[in-house]
Design an enzyme around this catalytic site. Structure first.
Site, PDB file in Angstrom:
ATOM      1  N   HIS A 211       0.829  -1.146   0.257  1.00 44.14           N
ATOM      2  CA  HIS A 211      -0.370   0.275  -0.071  1.00 44.14           C
ATOM      3  C   HIS A 211       1.558   1.221   0.167  1.00 44.14           C
ATOM      4  CE1 HIS A 211      -3.038   2.649   1.045  1.00 44.14           C
ATOM      5  NE2 HIS A 211      -4.097   2.366   0.467  1.00 44.14           N
TER       6      HIS A 211
ATOM      7  N   GLU B 196      -4.160   1.600  -7.564  1.00 40.52           N
ATOM      8  CA  GLU B 196      -4.110   2.287  -6.193  1.00 40.52           C
ATOM      9  C   GLU B 196      -3.317   4.037  -6.502  1.00 40.52           C
ATOM     10  OE1 GLU B 196      -6.393   1.046  -2.692  1.00 40.52           O
ATOM     11  OE2 GLU B 196      -4.016   2.198  -2.203  1.00 40.52           O
TER      12      GLU B 196
HETATM   13  P1  13P Z   1      -9.890   6.152  -0.002  1.00 39.99           P
HETATM   14  O1  13P Z   1     -10.979   5.157  -0.402  1.00 39.99           O
HETATM   15  O2  13P Z   1     -10.477   6.465   1.464  1.00 39.99           O
HETATM   16  O3  13P Z   1      -9.002   6.784  -1.130  1.00 39.99           O
HETATM   17  O4  13P Z   1      -8.415   5.544   0.370  1.00 39.99           O
HETATM   18  C1  13P Z   1      -8.317   3.799  -0.073  1.00 39.99           C
HETATM   19  C2  13P Z   1      -7.358   2.888  -0.191  1.00 39.99           C
HETATM   20  O5  13P Z   1      -6.146   3.427   0.297  1.00 39.99           O
HETATM   21  C3  13P Z   1      -7.563   1.504  -0.344  1.00 39.99           C
HETATM   22  O6  13P Z   1      -6.378   1.329   0.076  1.00 39.99           O
END
Ligand code: 13P
Length: 249
Positions: free
Chosen positions: A98, A167
């Site tokens: 992450h 992400e």
């Molecule tokens: P948000 O949905 O709060 O933008 O976070 C995304 C995230 O980091 C999920 O791992």
């Protein structure tokens, strides 16, 4: 859109014992026939994993950790939890790579070691990849993602127990999501990169970053997305349920 999509709730450093109760609503919801195949996974803080495992025991909901230490054996690593301890607490999944963990020191090499240790303990890995805003502006997105994939997966054999989550860092917690056409291309590019690296057809690639019940209609237009990794919007049962309901119709 298939009805076995992933909806992974990343609670980050939020939640308490009281908030576990709110998930009872989600457990009930997950038993409705139409949604039974949805792959709902809660990744709460380490200290809540055990309670979450207990409360979701008689449901299809699975639990995951948000990171783990790379060592398989116990050892003097203050403040850490390895994949074995996660498994003992009831986790079946673990989020690795992450951007918030990368920001506090997780390199591609370290993530690679963590992936190997998690797989040895039969945990399913949710491997996060994605570029920062500055990398995007410098048109380095694909270069960064490829290097994350190649280095995180070094000497890891083709494996269905790894799920990928694209992400973009600039989208996390900002309320900004990529343009659907761009996201479509990006997910396809990632699927192709994995195909080339592993000869794995149809790898599971999720999207994460500001997913909410407001933008899910837009995001779900990308029919080959395999699900969503959801931060903020997963903390309130009603919002989380709304996202699943709007996706599986
Ligand atoms: P948000 O949905 O709060 O933008 O976070 C995304 C995230 O980091 C999920 O791992």
């Amino acid at each position: 859109m298939t009805n076995n999509m992933f909806f992974i709730a990343n609670w980050k450093m939020f939640g308490d014992l009281k908030s576990i109760n709110s998930t009872k609503k989600v457990i009930k919801f997950s038993k409705i026939k139409k949604y039974r195949k949805a792959q709902i996974v809660y990744c709460p803080p380490f200290t809540l994993i055990n309670q979450f495992s207990k409360i979701t025991k008689n449901s299809n909901i699975k639990i995951g950790g948000q990171n783990c230490h790379q060592n398989l054996k116990p050892g003097p690593f203050t403040g850490n939890v390895n994949s074995n301890l996660l498994k003992l607490a009831g986790a079946k999944f673990v989020i690795l790579g992450h951007s918030e963990s990368r920001a506090s020191g997780d390199t591609n090499h370290l993530i690679n070691l963590k992936i190997k240790s998690a797989l040895k303990n039969n945990l399913k890995v949710i491997l996060c990849i994605g570029e920062t805003l500055s990398e995007k502006k410098r048109k380095k997105t694909n270069k960064i993602i490829k290097s994350q994939l190649v280095n995180c997966l070094k000497n890891v054999k083709k494996n269905k127990n790894i799920i990928f989550a694209y992400e973009p860092v600039w989208s996390i917690g900002t309320g900004i999501i990529p343009e659907v056409e761009n996201l479509k291309k990006q997910i396809l590019t990632i699927k192709n990169m994995i195909l080339q690296l592993w000869k794995l057809k149809n790898p599971k690639v999720l999207y994460g970053g500001s997913v909410s019940s407001k933008n899910i209609d837009e995001l779900k237009k990308i029919t080959f997305i395999n699900g969503f990794l959801i931060g903020g919007a997963s903390q309130k049962a009603n919002n989380f349920i709304d996202i699943i309901k709007k996706t599986i119709i």
